[in-house]
Write an enzyme that holds these catalytic residues in place. Sequence first.
Site, PDB file in Angstrom:
ATOM      1  N   TYR A  52      -1.955  -9.955   5.715  1.00 38.12           N
ATOM      2  CA  TYR A  52      -1.951  -9.422   4.335  1.00 38.12           C
ATOM      3  C   TYR A  52      -2.220 -10.564   3.346  1.00 38.12           C
ATOM      4  O   TYR A  52      -3.031 -10.426   2.428  1.00 38.12           O
ATOM      5  CB  TYR A  52      -0.599  -8.768   4.044  1.00 38.12           C
ATOM      6  CG  TYR A  52      -0.482  -8.167   2.650  1.00 38.12           C
ATOM      7  CD1 TYR A  52      -0.998  -6.904   2.368  1.00 38.12           C
ATOM      8  CD2 TYR A  52       0.147  -8.870   1.615  1.00 38.12           C
ATOM      9  CE1 TYR A  52      -0.879  -6.352   1.093  1.00 38.12           C
ATOM     10  CE2 TYR A  52       0.262  -8.325   0.342  1.00 38.12           C
ATOM     11  CZ  TYR A  52      -0.245  -7.073   0.084  1.00 38.12           C
ATOM     12  OH  TYR A  52      -0.150  -6.535  -1.181  1.00 38.12           O
ATOM     13  N   SER A  92      -2.095 -10.516  -5.689  1.00 41.55           N
ATOM     14  CA  SER A  92      -0.663 -10.554  -5.373  1.00 41.55           C
ATOM     15  C   SER A  92      -0.200 -12.001  -5.317  1.00 41.55           C
ATOM     16  O   SER A  92      -1.000 -12.916  -5.060  1.00 41.55           O
ATOM     17  CB  SER A  92      -0.437  -9.903  -4.004  1.00 41.55           C
ATOM     18  OG  SER A  92       0.865 -10.179  -3.533  1.00 41.55           O
TER      19      SER A  92
HETATM   20  N1  LIG Z   1       3.754  -2.932  -4.112  1.00 48.17           N
HETATM   21  C1  LIG Z   1       3.765  -4.264  -4.182  1.00 48.17           C
HETATM   22  O1  LIG Z   1       4.798  -4.938  -3.962  1.00 48.17           O
HETATM   23  C2  LIG Z   1       2.505  -4.990  -4.560  1.00 48.17           C
HETATM   24  C3  LIG Z   1       2.612  -6.329  -4.980  1.00 48.17           C
HETATM   25  C4  LIG Z   1       1.459  -7.014  -5.313  1.00 48.17           C
HETATM   26  C5  LIG Z   1       0.237  -6.399  -5.230  1.00 48.17           C
HETATM   27  N2  LIG Z   1       0.158  -5.107  -4.805  1.00 48.17           N
HETATM   28  C6  LIG Z   1      -1.165  -4.501  -4.712  1.00 48.17           C
HETATM   29  O2  LIG Z   1      -1.325  -3.534  -5.735  1.00 48.17           O
HETATM   30  C7  LIG Z   1      -2.201  -2.508  -5.281  1.00 48.17           C
HETATM   31  C8  LIG Z   1      -1.533  -1.155  -5.481  1.00 48.17           C
HETATM   32  O3  LIG Z   1      -0.319  -1.125  -4.734  1.00 48.17           O
HETATM   33  P1  LIG Z   1       0.781   0.026  -4.915  1.00 48.17           P
HETATM   34  O4  LIG Z   1       2.110  -0.624  -4.924  1.00 48.17           O
HETATM   35  O5  LIG Z   1       0.387   0.912  -6.033  1.00 48.17           O
HETATM   36  O6  LIG Z   1       0.630   0.756  -3.523  1.00 48.17           O
HETATM   37  P2  LIG Z   1       0.431   2.325  -3.145  1.00 48.17           P
HETATM   38  O7  LIG Z   1       1.165   3.178  -4.111  1.00 48.17           O
HETATM   39  O8  LIG Z   1       0.751   2.426  -1.697  1.00 48.17           O
HETATM   40  O9  LIG Z   1      -1.122   2.544  -3.387  1.00 48.17           O
HETATM   41  C9  LIG Z   1      -2.113   2.091  -2.495  1.00 48.17           C
HETATM   42  C10 LIG Z   1      -3.357   2.907  -2.733  1.00 48.17           C
HETATM   43  O10 LIG Z   1      -4.379   2.499  -1.827  1.00 48.17           O
HETATM   44  C11 LIG Z   1      -4.970   3.674  -1.287  1.00 48.17           C
HETATM   45  N3  LIG Z   1      -5.650   3.411  -0.032  1.00 48.17           N
HETATM   46  C12 LIG Z   1      -5.147   2.843   1.091  1.00 48.17           C
HETATM   47  N4  LIG Z   1      -6.113   2.779   2.029  1.00 48.17           N
HETATM   48  C13 LIG Z   1      -7.229   3.332   1.489  1.00 48.17           C
HETATM   49  C14 LIG Z   1      -8.546   3.561   1.960  1.00 48.17           C
HETATM   50  N5  LIG Z   1      -8.937   3.232   3.213  1.00 48.17           N
HETATM   51  N6  LIG Z   1      -9.442   4.146   1.129  1.00 48.17           N
HETATM   52  C15 LIG Z   1      -9.090   4.505  -0.124  1.00 48.17           C
HETATM   53  N7  LIG Z   1      -7.848   4.322  -0.635  1.00 48.17           N
HETATM   54  C16 LIG Z   1      -6.933   3.743   0.172  1.00 48.17           C
HETATM   55  C17 LIG Z   1      -3.797   4.641  -1.143  1.00 48.17           C
HETATM   56  O11 LIG Z   1      -4.277   5.946  -0.951  1.00 48.17           O
HETATM   57  P3  LIG Z   1      -3.533   7.077  -0.017  1.00 48.17           P
HETATM   58  O12 LIG Z   1      -2.856   7.992  -0.977  1.00 48.17           O
HETATM   59  O13 LIG Z   1      -4.678   7.717   0.685  1.00 48.17           O
HETATM   60  O14 LIG Z   1      -2.602   6.343   0.905  1.00 48.17           O
HETATM   61  C18 LIG Z   1      -3.141   4.408  -2.503  1.00 48.17           C
HETATM   62  O15 LIG Z   1      -3.851   5.111  -3.501  1.00 48.17           O
HETATM   63  C19 LIG Z   1      -2.524  -2.827  -3.816  1.00 48.17           C
HETATM   64  O16 LIG Z   1      -3.740  -3.542  -3.761  1.00 48.17           O
HETATM   65  C20 LIG Z   1      -1.384  -3.750  -3.416  1.00 48.17           C
HETATM   66  O17 LIG Z   1      -1.754  -4.609  -2.362  1.00 48.17           O
HETATM   67  C21 LIG Z   1       1.263  -4.378  -4.500  1.00 48.17           C
END
Ligand SMILES: NC(=O)c1ccc[n+]([C@@H]2O[C@H](COP(=O)([O-])OP(=O)(O)OC[C@H]3O[C@@H](n4cnc5c(N)ncnc54)[C@H](OP(=O)(O)O)[C@@H]3O)[C@@H](O)[C@H]2O)c1
Length: 251
Positions: free
Chosen positions: A157, A144
């Site tokens: 974070y 990120s």
């Molecule tokens: N959204 C942003 O602005 C952004 C920006 C930069 C980077 N990122 C990174 O990109 C990645 C994906 O983000 P996203 O936006 O797609 O978020 P998201 O839709 O909330 O997805 C997060 C995923 O992590 C899973 N997860 C959380 N805790 C877990 C655990 N203990 N064991 C297994 N799975 C777990 C969630 O599963 P559940 O269905 O069980 O909750 C979900 O599948 C993350 O690493 C995030 O930090 C996001």
Amino acid sequence: MTNSRAGAPRPSRVLLLGGTSEIGLAILSAIGLSPDAEVILAGRDAQRLEAAGKALNRRVTVALYDAVDTASHQAFADGICAGGVPDLVIAATGIMIPQERAEDDVRLAASMIETNFTGHVTALLAFGGHMRRRGSGTIVVLSSVAAVRPRKFNAVYGAAKAGLDAFARGFADELHGTGVRLLLVRPGFVTGRMTEGMTPAPLATTPEAVGAAVAAALRGGKPTVWVPAPLAGLATAMRMVPRSVWRRIER
Ligand SMILES: NC(=O)c1ccc[n+]([C@@H]2O[C@H](COP(=O)([O-])OP(=O)(O)OC[C@H]3O[C@@H](n4cnc5c(N)ncnc54)[C@H](OP(=O)(O)O)[C@@H]3O)[C@@H](O)[C@H]2O)c1
């Protein structure tokens, strides 16, 4: 691995760690998987994973995986790889808990570090070992822009992402020349479930745009992709802001 008409390799066995991740699923949609590719969605809730598989409109396998249960990660990787070492592993697990909640209950801070950093290290070392022994494979790591410089409202974070980003760069260098590639992805603010209710930051993007950028980067050879691309310049500027000014930034 099979070859697409354009000649780019297409993975035939793909694992998404964080199988319900909006960004992870958008990457799967964007990379043009062949109809017979095997997709494994791994996460902590079978029902949510199955629903995510239906939305992908293809047959998927679901696997239970908990990012914070680091002691299970080697056995988890061994089990998945017994059915065939994935050609592509996408590491997309992540949680973002508001800093003030983590300060009220420091166990939440620990779970943010374990989910966003430690769990990726253990899982990717385990899968990377299998890929290296086979001599091929690709790992996509979702870092990120938060990794660039911690801000006072996201110190936990940001620290977890900085740790993950550093690990991914070092691991990519270790894997160099083994046939295994690691692509480091640095999105900015992505509108979606994780950022729901937050005011979009400058250069905000979407899961679909991240998916398209990752697909393009996989076709090329660069080790890192910023999404959107101009974020790379903004990150350079962010590093140069004096600390006295940086600490006054509220969000
Ligand atoms: N959204 C942003 O602005 C952004 C920006 C930069 C980077 N990122 C990174 O990109 C990645 C994906 O983000 P996203 O936006 O797609 O978020 P998201 O839709 O909330 O997805 C997060 C995923 O992590 C899973 N997860 C959380 N805790 C877990 C655990 N203990 N064991 C297994 N799975 C777990 C969630 O599963 P559940 O269905 O069980 O909750 C979900 O599948 C993350 O690493 C995030 O930090 C996001």
